[in-house]
Design a protein around this motif. Structure first.
Motif, short mmCIF file in Angstrom:
data_model
loop_
_atom_site.label_atom_id
_atom_site.label_comp_id
_atom_site.label_asym_id
_atom_site.label_seq_id
_atom_site.Cartn_x
_atom_site.Cartn_y
_atom_site.Cartn_z
N UNK A 87 0.82 -1.21 0.00
CA UNK A 87 0.00 0.00 0.00
C UNK A 87 0.85 1.26 0.00
N UNK A 88 1.92 1.25 0.77
CA UNK A 88 2.79 2.43 0.84
C UNK A 88 3.52 2.63 -0.49
N UNK A 89 3.93 1.55 -1.12
CA UNK A 89 4.63 1.67 -2.41
C UNK A 89 3.68 2.09 -3.53
N UNK A 90 2.40 1.92 -3.32
CA UNK A 90 1.41 2.32 -4.32
C UNK A 90 1.14 3.83 -4.26
N UNK A 91 1.55 4.48 -3.18
CA UNK A 91 1.28 5.91 -3.02
C UNK A 91 2.52 6.67 -2.60
N UNK A 92 2.73 6.77 -1.31
CA UNK A 92 3.82 7.56 -0.74
C UNK A 92 5.18 7.28 -1.39
N UNK A 93 5.45 6.01 -1.65
CA UNK A 93 6.78 5.64 -2.17
C UNK A 93 6.73 5.06 -3.58
N UNK A 94 5.76 5.52 -4.36
CA UNK A 94 5.60 5.00 -5.72
C UNK A 94 6.81 5.27 -6.60
N UNK A 95 7.63 6.24 -6.22
CA UNK A 95 8.79 6.60 -7.04
C UNK A 95 10.03 5.76 -6.73
N UNK A 96 9.92 4.80 -5.82
CA UNK A 96 11.08 4.00 -5.43
C UNK A 96 11.05 2.61 -6.05
N UNK A 97 12.23 2.10 -6.35
CA UNK A 97 12.37 0.74 -6.87
C UNK A 97 12.74 -0.21 -5.74
N UNK A 98 13.50 -1.27 -6.08
CA UNK A 98 13.82 -2.29 -5.09
C UNK A 98 15.32 -2.49 -4.92
N UNK A 99 16.11 -1.51 -5.35
CA UNK A 99 17.54 -1.58 -5.05
C UNK A 99 17.69 -1.43 -3.53
N UNK A 100 18.84 -1.78 -3.00
CA UNK A 100 19.06 -1.67 -1.57
C UNK A 100 18.90 -0.23 -1.09
N UNK A 101 19.37 0.72 -1.91
CA UNK A 101 19.23 2.14 -1.54
C UNK A 101 17.77 2.58 -1.53
N UNK A 102 17.00 2.14 -2.53
CA UNK A 102 15.57 2.48 -2.57
C UNK A 102 14.82 1.81 -1.42
N UNK A 103 15.19 0.61 -1.09
CA UNK A 103 14.56 -0.07 0.06
C UNK A 103 14.85 0.69 1.35
N UNK A 104 16.07 1.16 1.46
CA UNK A 104 16.44 1.93 2.65
C UNK A 104 15.62 3.22 2.73
N UNK A 105 15.46 3.90 1.62
CA UNK A 105 14.66 5.13 1.60
C UNK A 105 13.19 4.84 1.87
N UNK A 106 12.68 3.74 1.32
CA UNK A 106 11.31 3.32 1.59
C UNK A 106 11.12 3.13 3.10
N UNK A 107 12.05 2.44 3.71
CA UNK A 107 12.00 2.17 5.14
C UNK A 107 12.09 3.46 5.94
N UNK A 108 12.97 4.36 5.55
CA UNK A 108 13.14 5.63 6.27
C UNK A 108 11.84 6.44 6.24
N UNK A 109 11.23 6.54 5.08
CA UNK A 109 9.98 7.32 4.96
C UNK A 109 8.87 6.70 5.82
N UNK A 110 8.76 5.39 5.77
CA UNK A 110 7.73 4.71 6.56
C UNK A 110 7.98 4.94 8.05
N UNK A 111 9.23 4.88 8.46
CA UNK A 111 9.56 5.12 9.87
C UNK A 111 9.13 6.51 10.31
N UNK A 112 9.34 7.50 9.46
CA UNK A 112 8.94 8.87 9.80
C UNK A 112 7.41 8.98 9.91
N UNK A 113 6.69 8.34 9.00
CA UNK A 113 5.22 8.35 9.06
C UNK A 113 4.74 7.60 10.30
#
Length: 194
Positions: free
Chosen positions: A64-90
């Protein structure tokens, strides 16, 4: 802090007031495990059971988060880290409103999960390992992702060609192989003392 940013935190309803009104503390319950381990299903069941008890809980789910908030991120390790960081802040924002936030994310490395704990705060962070053997995850794979990863159609797939680091000392280790979804959810709720 930039000169043009003026937080209004001191004028908002305070966390203690919200928790008193809710009748429970807020916090972040971080469900980690392989794809297909049952993270999302368990989180949804826990949310439903807590809701029925009058507990203010909310699920933040990887898809659900990747469908909206993080739709611009892929699945590289760096993108996964950014996905995780954004979710942690939310999740931190939700926890500060007195909510119990059930986050279901693969978050494959200990470093990523430690980043979440650092952002959220150790007192509010509960790491829950949804401990499911990869063979069972592949059997449950309704999306066909493991088959695609094994065929080389998906790259950087956790458990196949990208590593997963199990937690060293999680708040709770739920071994799902011999548990129903309801039993797994009850195990988590019991550990939360709710």
């Amino acid at each position: 802090m930039a000169d043009n940013i003026h937080p209004i935190h001191d004028r908002l309803v305070q966390r203690q007031e919200r928790e008193a009104a809710n009748g429970h503390r807020g916090g972040v319950i971080w469900l980690t495990g392989l794809s297909g381990s049952g993270k999302s299903t368990i989180a949804a069941e826990v949310e439903r059971k807590l809701f029925e008890r009058g507990v203010f809980a909310r699920v933040l789910d990887g898809d659900n988060v990747r469908d909206g908030l993080n739709a611009n991120l892929g699945f590289s390790l760096e993108d996964r880290k950014e996905n995780t960081r954004r979710v942690a802040e939310v999740a931190k924002l939700f926890a500060e409103t007195g909510a119990l936030v059930l986050c279901s994310f693969v978050s494959p490395t200990r470093e990523m999960r430690q980043m979440v704990a650092d952002i959220v705060g150790q007192d509010d962070f509960m790491e829950v390992f949804i401990n499911t053997p990869i063979e069972l995850c592949e059997q449950r794979d309704v999306k066909g992702l493991y088959a695609k990863a094994r065929a080389g159609e998906i790259k950087n797939f956790t458990g196949i060609d990208s590593p997963y680091e199990a937690p060293d000392a999680p708040f709770l280790d739920i071994k799902t192989a011999d548990l129903s979804i309801e039993q797994a959810a009850d195990q988590l709720i019991e550990a939360l003392s709710l």
